[in-house]
Design an enzyme around this catalytic site. Sequence first.
Site, PDB file in Angstrom:
ATOM      1  CG  ASP A 421      -2.482   0.049   0.884  1.00  0.00           C
ATOM      2  OD1 ASP A 421      -2.653  -0.207  -0.326  1.00  0.00           O
ATOM      3  OD2 ASP A 421      -3.242   0.405   1.583  1.00  0.00           O
ATOM      4  CG  ASP A 833     -10.308  -7.498  12.369  1.00  0.00           C
ATOM      5  OD1 ASP A 833     -10.851  -6.785  13.008  1.00  0.00           O
ATOM      6  OD2 ASP A 833      -9.416  -7.927  12.907  1.00  0.00           O
TER       7      ASP A 833
END
Length: 1134
Positions: A421, A833
């Site tokens: 990223d 998550d």
Amino acid sequence: MNTNPAKKATRSPRSPRSSESQANRGSSGQTVKFARRTSSGRYVSLSRDDLDMSGEISGDYLNYTVHIPPTPDNQPMDSTVATKAEEQYVTNSLFTGGFNSVTRAHLMDKVIDSEVSHPQMAGSKGSACSMPACDGKVMKDERGNDITPCECRFKICRDCFMDAQKGSGLCPGCKEPYKDYDDEVQEDMPTGRLPLPGLEDSNKMDRRMSVMKTNNNNNKSILLRTQTGEFDHNRWLFETKGTYGYGNAFWPQDDMYGGDEGDAGLQGGMVETADKPWRPLSRVIPMPPGIISPYRLLIAIRFVVLCFFLRWRIKHPNEEAMWLWFMSIVCELWFGFSWILDQIPKLCPVNRSTDLAVLRDKFDMPTPYNPTGRSDLPSVDLFVSTADPEKEPPLVTANTILSILAVDYPVEKLTCYISDDGGALLTFEAMAEACSFADLWVPFCRKHDIEPRNPESYFSIKGDPTKNKRRADFVKDRRRIKREYDEFKVRTNGLPDSIRRRSDAFNAREEMKMMKHIRESGGDPLEPIKVQKATWMADGTHWPGTWASPTRDHKKGDHAGILQVMLKPPSPDPLMGCADDKILDFTDVDIRLPMFVYMSREKRAGYDHNKKAGAMNALVRASAVLSNGSFILNLDCDHYINNCKAIREGLCFMMDRGGEDICYIQFPQRFEGIDPSDRYANNNTVFFDGNMRALDGVQGPMYVGTGCMFRRFALYGFDPPNVNKMVKNGDQETHALKPTDFDPDLDVNMLPKRFGNSTMLAESIPICEFQGRPLADHPAIKYGRPPGILTVPREPLDATTVAEAVSVVSCWYEDKTEWGDRVGWIYGSVTEDVVTGYRMHNRGWRSVYCITKRDAFRGSAPINLTDRLHQVLRWATGSVEIFFSRNNAFLATKKVKLLQRLSYINVGIYPFTSIFLLVYCFLPALSLFSGHFIVQTLNVVFLLYLLVITFCLIGAAILEVKWSGISLEEWWRNEQFWLISGTSAHLAAVMQGLLKVIAGIEISFTLTTKAAADEDENLYADLHLVKWTSLMIPPIVIGMTNIIAIVTAFARTIYQATPQWNKFIGGAFFSLWVLTHLYPFAKGLMGKRGKTPTIVFVWSGLITITLSLLWTAINPARSSNVTPQTQAAGFQFP
């Protein structure tokens, strides 16, 4: 670049509804322009139209290929040589693209400065083309040997070979015509494969994503023949008069399968015996009744006693200090409610076991439906995410990648992806170095059965390395591979300096060119030279990602999308090494490497890239186009595979009977590098071995961010398959269904709105669902796939497919789609998550907790107090966000079971316990200062209630330790850190969450540092490092206030005329309870001698003295000679 419509059509299921769209996509696919970038980083196309417009011709553009439409006079070649050349060409290209930009493939002579030898790797060495004025490389096979299309062995590159084929069709060397190359026939795969009923269409299946279609009668025949998995060879030969052919393929007589009516085609064919019964791949092991029954009884007793205790407390207030009683009873009521939310979901813990031998027999061994013995396991994609090479060292990430490439799983079924990223060249070249070292490391692990397969962890193991090693050359091989690994570490750690020196040299060259141009053009030589300080790759071109000196289009948050296939897909069959191939003898060892892809998604200013969740969704889309693995295993960059069979363990649950409704397999997180005493409960064993194991007996564990194997189809936002509703007749049980079959509300025309406008992505959805089904090898399995259909090799990559993958990772792709809302990882929380797992459970899926005998994965955890508090702060902040969002479990559907709902409710509520915990920790000090206690007198009833509750707590803790497998010390450390984090990080998280809800202030978090200590450094050096943070203030104030209160109350009680020891003992007992829990915090605050910041003592002293003086002023101590007038002058609590 030529586009082959026929080949593109084979990448999707053969169905009438998709053939038209496939043909259209073949003609309107991604246009890819191949070119060498100039020294300034510019792209110039050399097509005829572009030449007329630009008029630029330079030596920088000698090697190029442009997109040529497949017209009648330009038909693509359908040969093995052309296919291999195409794949090699794609592998040696760095693809870039993004929003409003052309997808380009930059041909790279070299990826890293060091030499690359593995034939699968980009930039691997090769012979030069023999054509005049051509600097291309000769095509290579799987072993890296030169491919010479002509018998004269004239060496020719891919471009020149294509030109010769399109032109005269003659070999430039011998001037003879090229021969037609048909698909190679594998030596171990005879042309007459056993035509079992139901497999007659297998030759037409897609090689990469095959889908099986059979009729009802054929399905019954397959199920009948595959119940045992093995058969009596002698009996079969005797009863059917069959014969064996070459190898392990079964050759029936010509007229044995001649019938067309149902099973009549068998005509006395194979007869399976029932000598070996059908066996499951996994089983549930209930907890021993001698442990779980007393555990549940103690919880019930404590619940009843707690209710009576709270009722007694409410009915017997302290009339002398109502304010103290009121605060205490409110806190105790909340603690009772919080205990119920935490304890009740623990009533149904289970254990599970897997049978890897059965998995091997069913999927990896020759059987009647798989005579070649190729693996029938589904493909798996592994995701590794990283964002900052400064906080996440590339060497740590490289070791994780090496452990993945060496995993024990069919090489051709495995694909590894890394998401960078940060778009850093440092990460890119570190991954290339890892691929180069994998050429030796992976075969070494396979040859000697190495565990763990992370080289750093393996060479750090204390003990005898030769234990259980049988080969005589192990010591020599280990010594040599250790030297190679040390050199690899030196190269990887030296990459920052190498890149900087290289960039400085190229930038200086550009400045000299600019100065020369100014002098030749007659410009002012004193004028400042403006040359961009670019970051340069090893092949002498600009890096398309982030530069060391940020500029537009080359900085964090603003750069093009990048995709590089660093290791091309391996050959479908094992490739055994030779004694002379490498520096080690890899004879009879498979030297293939799994496919490895580097990806950095496009980032632009003004777009919300959604942090890690956005990166994971980009990986889901790119992998769906490139490999489309039915299952996805995601790992953090510092979590490596510690058990090479971990993937097989997880698939035992997915591929077992009833596994079609499992959305993910969560593995426990295990850590290394933690201090032996585990001062701050970094191992978190109470949660991973207690809470998660208990949820496994309900609807399944939560998703905790890493070490989780997903069913790709579940990530697409679909409900689990309803077998009873879908299977209305027998011929549907092995069919690939349309997405609308799983979601009746989903219109086919609405697929782009949900998944984006990629046709390849939409068409891959039913493929991954079908391939991920359990094996239909038992009549009771109504929803599965036929055995043997995943043994067909997949097609090599082409430029159009890779270009499509670049397109789906662009920053605009998710606009006006349901990515992040229903599809993929869910956005809107820093704990994406938990939300992602909750959404799946909310749709009716279930999950499984897989605890392996050898830890499946291991990672690093922050052992420093400050880093640990910040980590907990991020988790708690995400929980507060969940509580104030539509992901609150109070709003869950009926598909979520009651105990599972309580567990998710606790996830959103537990940070708010910090408010009551903070007050309760101050109550003992307030009691000691005021001379009152939470009860008016310490009578027998109060003490009995307290005693029974304490004994129930201790008994339940001992039994929980028994069934969860943790130690009492770990349980106690967890209790201590619960109070430390509850009075610091959780409280700050509540404040941040309220600010976001009320004021709209966004929450930002810092990336957890993953730093590995050098060999010469103290492994636990960070444990004693004290870094100041405001999160330390509340625990410090609580600790010092309670200490001062104890001393003050003790001195006052001694000098009283009639000492009231009962009130002092009550307050002092609870103060010591608080201080005991804060002991690890105090120990960490002290650090090593001389390392504690002075500000810690200054702030603590000032705040404590201020609070003490304030309390003394508000409620001064009473003495015997105080007059009523003087007493009335002070402020009194009611």
